[in-house]
Design an enzyme around this catalytic site. Structure first.
Site, PDB file in Angstrom:
ATOM      1  N   SER A  99     -50.611  58.519  -4.666  1.00 23.99           N
ATOM      2  CA  SER A  99     -50.837  57.993  -6.010  1.00 23.99           C
ATOM      3  C   SER A  99     -49.659  57.156  -6.499  1.00 23.99           C
ATOM      4  CB  SER A  99     -51.134  59.160  -6.955  1.00 23.99           C
ATOM      5  OG  SER A  99     -51.570  58.713  -8.199  1.00 23.99           O
ATOM      6  N   ASP A 239     -52.140  52.186 -10.535  1.00 23.94           N
ATOM      7  CA  ASP A 239     -51.158  52.896  -9.724  1.00 23.94           C
ATOM      8  C   ASP A 239     -51.511  52.710  -8.253  1.00 23.94           C
ATOM      9  OD1 ASP A 239     -53.441  54.470  -9.771  1.00 23.94           O
ATOM     10  OD2 ASP A 239     -52.347  56.361  -9.738  1.00 23.94           O
TER      11      ASP A 239
END
Length: 448
Positions: A99, A239
């Site tokens: 992530s 992200d």
């Protein structure tokens, strides 16, 4: 949380905390678990980290050794894996990503057949196998050995799905995208171009080590400046695996997850689409959001931090929208996980439908100053439960009274304690956060 899997998968430094043997065993177990009465079919996606290729091959080896067929989406987003799993009858899915973490970390996110984060009962079984607490799994032999299949078509279908959700053309709208040198680099620009936007893109040249490096939703400064310098109408930052989105308005101001929830929540209410008249938030959402919801006559629920908990609340109670300040926003009618590009499309929908800028749409919300600092510790539970740390937190809470709040919690994915204070001024926030962090340091919990 288990021994290996936190709130968002098995995550850590590649080949230090999370290694290829772990990945191989995860594949071995899941291929066997889902393949006991039929041929297991699994889909795997990855982000742009250098180690993602290593883990992709290791997982694929484990799955195929247990007899599963592995469909490779290659570089793609977490929500695309979720979409493909739930719409194309796969047994489960894997997303290889850490992530928003730096490139040297990586992670294994396990997704069930409904496109949701894997249920804890299965995670416990995986962990038991990783620890050697069950009998060895038999290898597939002969024609039962699995194979890998190039499945970039699944990613393309996901892009088509996103495009189909737009209610208006983006012609004439100048949109900036920060792809964080991550998964969105393969998808976001194509979606916005197809919808007619004038698309300006930064940080979409991944090299395996630059994912999230001073870019994306954790470093908004470049996109803010980019929007202002190019007189753009709006900017969207993702992200590393593009399950988050934060926005930048036409003035260069950040529109975070709280403001996104307000903008779309009120838009749903105006159209009679806000199920149960409720928006699901986490305990990290700002005081100002709740005050604005009160004024708008919208109810809200608060969950623990983590889009996993937001989604569980939504599914249990039938709520239609929820999310986190960090930009994980879930639109349950359209997805089972946070989806950064989908969030962008929904913000564009409100802007175009109401003929207003993002700054105008967010203006009813007055955000309280908030300071959040992380401190790396040797033992999260020990630091949190320290009597002197608890005493310091209670002291600050009493000082704040009804004019703010303090929140101290463990990170679900890293060895960190997060200390957050909301108050009338930034100076008060800084002072009180630093006070608690100093106590944690003095008690010897911090590590460099």
């Amino acid at each position: 949380m288990g021994k290996y899997f936190g709130t968002d998968g098995f995550r850590g430094e590649a080949n230090v905390v999370l290694n290829v043997e772990h990945a191989y065993k995860v594949g071995r177990f899941l291929g066997w678990y889902y393949g006991q009465d039929h041929k297991c079919n699994v889909v795997i996606g990855k982000d742009t980290r250098r180690s993602s290729y290593m883990f992709e091959y290791s997982l694929a080896a484990g799955f195929t050794a247990s007899g599963a067929d592995v469909h490779l989406l290659h570089v793609t987003t977490t929500p695309s894996v979720s979409y493909v799993v739930r719409t194309e009858d796969f047994d489960c899915g894997i997303m290889i990503s850490a992530s928003h973490n730096p490139f040297y970390d990586n992670g294994i996110k396990v997704i069930n057949g409904q496109g949701e984060k894997m249920q804890e009962s299965v995670i416990e079984k995986i962990e038991n196998y990783l620890d050697g607490n069950m009998e060895e799994i038999p290898f597939a032999t002969g024609e039962n050995i699995g194979r890998t299949i190039d499945y970039v078509a699944g990613r393309n279908r996901y892009m088509g799905y996103l495009i189909s959700l737009a209610t208006r053309s983006y012609k004439g709208v100048k949109v900036g995208l920060d792809c964080a040198n991550g998964s969105a680099s393969n998808i976001a620009k194509g979606v916005f171009d197809a919808l007619g936007a004038s698309t300006y893109v930064i940080n979409n040249t991944p090299d395996g080590t630059n994912i999230n490096t001073e870019c994306g939703s954790t470093h908004m400064e470049k996109l803010q400046q980019f929007v202002k310098d190019n007189n753009l109408d709006v900017g969207f930052a993702y992200d590393g695996d593009a399950d988050r989105c934060l926005c930048v308005d036409e003035k260069g101001n950040i529109i975070d997850g709280d403001l996104i929830l307000y903008i779309y929540g009120t838009y749903m209410k105006e159209r009679g689409k806000l199920a149960n008249n409720t928006v699901v938030t986490t305990i990290m959402s700002n005081f100002g959001l709740y005050k604005a919801f009160d004024k708008a006559g919208i109810e809200y629920e608060k969950t623990a931090v983590g889009d996993k908990y937001v989604y569980e609340n939504m599914r249990t109670n039938g709520h239609r929208i929820g999310g986190e300040q960090s930009g994980h926003i879930i639109f349950q009618k359209y997805a089972t996980t946070g989806d950064g590009i989908l969030t962008s499309i929904k913000m564009m929908e409100v802007m175009l439908a109401k003929k207003k800028t993002l700054s105008e749409l967010a203006s009813p919300v007055t955000i309280y100053p908030q300071v959040l600092k992380n401190i790396r510790v040797a033992d999260k539970e020990e630091a949190r439960d320290d009597a002197d740390v608890k005493k310091a937190v209670k002291e600050i809470a009493e000082k704040l009274g009804d004019d703010g709040r303090i929140l101290v919690r463990e990170s679900g994915t890293e060895p960190l304690i997060r200390v957050m204070v909301e108050a009338k001024t930034n100076e008060i926030c800084e002072e009180y956060v630093d006070y608690v962090i100093d106590v944690i340091k003095k008690k010897g919990h911090a590590v460099e």
